[in-house]
Design an enzyme around this catalytic site. Structure first.
Site, PDB file in Angstrom:
ATOM      1  CG  ASP A 147       9.919   0.161   3.257  1.00 37.03           C
ATOM      2  OD1 ASP A 147      10.389   0.851   2.511  1.00 37.03           O
ATOM      3  OD2 ASP A 147       8.822   0.453   3.966  1.00 37.03           O
ATOM      4  CG  ASP A 202       4.308   3.559  -0.490  1.00 39.31           C
ATOM      5  OD1 ASP A 202       5.648   2.910  -0.950  1.00 39.31           O
ATOM      6  OD2 ASP A 202       4.080   3.706   0.588  1.00 39.31           O
TER       7      ASP A 202
HETATM    8  C1  GLA Z   1       6.883   2.202   2.754  1.00 38.97           C
HETATM    9  C2  GLA Z   1       6.363   1.146   1.824  1.00 38.97           C
HETATM   10  C3  GLA Z   1       5.164   0.647   2.210  1.00 38.97           C
HETATM   11  C4  GLA Z   1       4.769   0.336   3.735  1.00 38.97           C
HETATM   12  C5  GLA Z   1       5.386   1.500   4.500  1.00 38.97           C
HETATM   13  C6  GLA Z   1       5.280   0.920   5.999  1.00 38.97           C
HETATM   14  O1  GLA Z   1       6.033   3.275   2.597  1.00 38.97           O
HETATM   15  O2  GLA Z   1       6.454   1.373   0.537  1.00 38.97           O
HETATM   16  O3  GLA Z   1       4.557  -0.509   1.336  1.00 38.97           O
HETATM   17  O4  GLA Z   1       5.522  -0.847   4.018  1.00 38.97           O
HETATM   18  O5  GLA Z   1       6.656   1.868   3.984  1.00 38.97           O
HETATM   19  O6  GLA Z   1       5.463   2.168   6.995  1.00 38.97           O
END
Ligand code: GLA
Length: 401
Positions: A147, A202
């Site tokens: 990430d 997301d």
């Molecule tokens: C980000 C990513 C998600 C998930 C969260 C975890 O938002 O895009 O897919 O992995 O972090 O905290």
């Protein structure tokens, strides 16, 4: 002494010639990840159950092989800086869990972050890339999602390249999934670094809406699809655009889940399920296990589909497949049921990216409905269907020899 010199030379070579492990994702990766459904509520019982359900539901045999733990597995770092899991949630440790997942014929994935902390505030990999890569290799990790929270002004390409090099020198092949949310246009540079990269922020389990958060938005399925339209040329074998993990089974209607899954297959997207595999409805299982749709996603050419036409809420998507076949998906993105008519012979479809041409006026194709699982005639007859709101008709056209 000679041995030490040789070791140093070998390590230097490994760093200088570091590259991503080639050939690990010739077709889009398939598996399961804990985040969309379970958020931070992860522990070894859940991961074991997910792995068991992957087998008993038939999903492993349909191609879903990665069991990936997302954020929040972390405990801390020891006095030497090596990361360890939360011992209350993962009392047996990661190696034992990975061994168990492997014993079921599955692969094991984990999550980290290129910045100072993960998005959920856990220890991340900045400054610990090589140590983390060694640890993951010891545990038997096959897939790493990386990430980009708390990354301040870090260069995305720079920090992800460091992690790639660390994996290479640790020596265990891992699928490397870049997750910086599309902010740094990873489609322009990700091919040399990882096997897949997130293209947007997301996803959440909604079809056509957007969820506001303080400094970011979550996107529904249609919003994400729209953002893929201009970047299909960057995706292909071993370097995939990733429109985020699946929300099938997480609260949308069956129509919407079917449309979501079909469109991810049309996009040649990674298929990482994100639902509760242990308590799946029959409909959810049928969608995730649709081998005809999965074959479109996993087609060996690895070409992402494109929106051939958009007429009001009806989008017609086309995807060239191996052996002269095509996948065609009629998507009703609107809120009302629509009747759709399409003349095969009246449309010569040219894919300018690959120079592939679909010309039913010249070649004849048999048509398979990929949700009804039956042949529905040939391209000699015009297509006509009534498509409910937020649903699809997905077809495979096979060249008649
Ligand atoms: C980000 C990513 C998600 C998930 C969260 C975890 O938002 O895009 O897919 O992995 O972090 O905290």
């Amino acid at each position: 002494m000679k041995k030490v010199t040789l070791l140093v030379v070998l390590l230097l070579c490994a760093t200088i010639y570091a590259q991503k492990f080639e050939g690990l994702a010739k077709t889009p990766p398939m598996g399961w990840n804990s985040w969309n459904r379970f958020r931070c509520d992860v522990n070894e019982k859940l991961i074991r159950e997910a792995a068991q359900a992957m087998v008993s539901s038939g999903m492993r045999d349909a191609g879903y092989v990665y069991i990936n733990i997302d954020d929040c597995w972390h405990g801390g770092r020891d006095s030497l800086g090596f990361v360890y899991p939360d011992s209350a949630r993962f009392p047996s440790g990661m190696k034992a869990l990975a061994d168990y997942v492997h014993s079921l014929g599955l692969k094991f994935g984990i999550y980290t972050d290129a910045g100072w902390q993960t998005c959920a505030g856990k220890p991340a990999s900045r400054g610990y890339e090589y140590q983390d890569a060694i640890m993951y290799a010891k545990w038997g990790v096959d897939y790493v999602k990386d990430d980009f929270c708390f990354a301040d002004s870090l260069s995305a390409i720079g920090s992800y390249s460091t992690m790639r090099n660390a994996f290479y020198s640790a020596g265990r092949p891992v699928v490397f999934s870049l997750c910086e949310g599309g902010d740094h246009k990873p489609w322009l540079w990700g091919k040399e670094v990882g096997h897949l990269w997130r293209t947007t922020c997301d996803i959440y389990a909604a079809f056509d809406s957007l969820e506001y958060h303080n400094n970011w938005n979550a996107l529904g399925v249609l919003r994400i699809i729209n953002l893929q339209k201009s970047i299909r040329q960057y995706s292909g074998p071993d370097h995939w655009n990733d429109p985020d993990m699946l929300e099938v089974g997480n609260g949308m209607s069956v129509n919407e889940d079917r449309a979501h899954f079909s469109m991810w297959c049309m996009l040649a997207a990674p298929l990482i399920s994100g639902n509760d595999l242990f308590h799946m409805s029959k409909e959810t299982s049928e969608i995730l296990n649709n081998k005809d749709a999965i074959a479109v996603d996993q087609d060996t050419l690895g070409i992402s589909g494109f929106a051939y036409s958009e007429n009001g809420p009806i989008e017609v998507w086309m995807k060239p497949l191996a052996a002269g076949d095509w996948a065609v998906c009629f998507l009703n993105s609107g809120r009302e049921t629509k009747e759709v008519n399409f003349s095969w012979k009246g449309n010569i479809v040219t894919d300018t990216l690959t120079n592939r041409v679909l010309n039913p006026g010249k070649d004849k194709y048999t048509i398979m409905d990929l949700w009804k699982h039956k042949e529905t005639g040939t391209t000699d007859k015009d297509f006509s269907a009534v498509i409910p709101s937020h649903d699809v008709v997905m077809l495979r056209l096979s060249l008649k020899k």
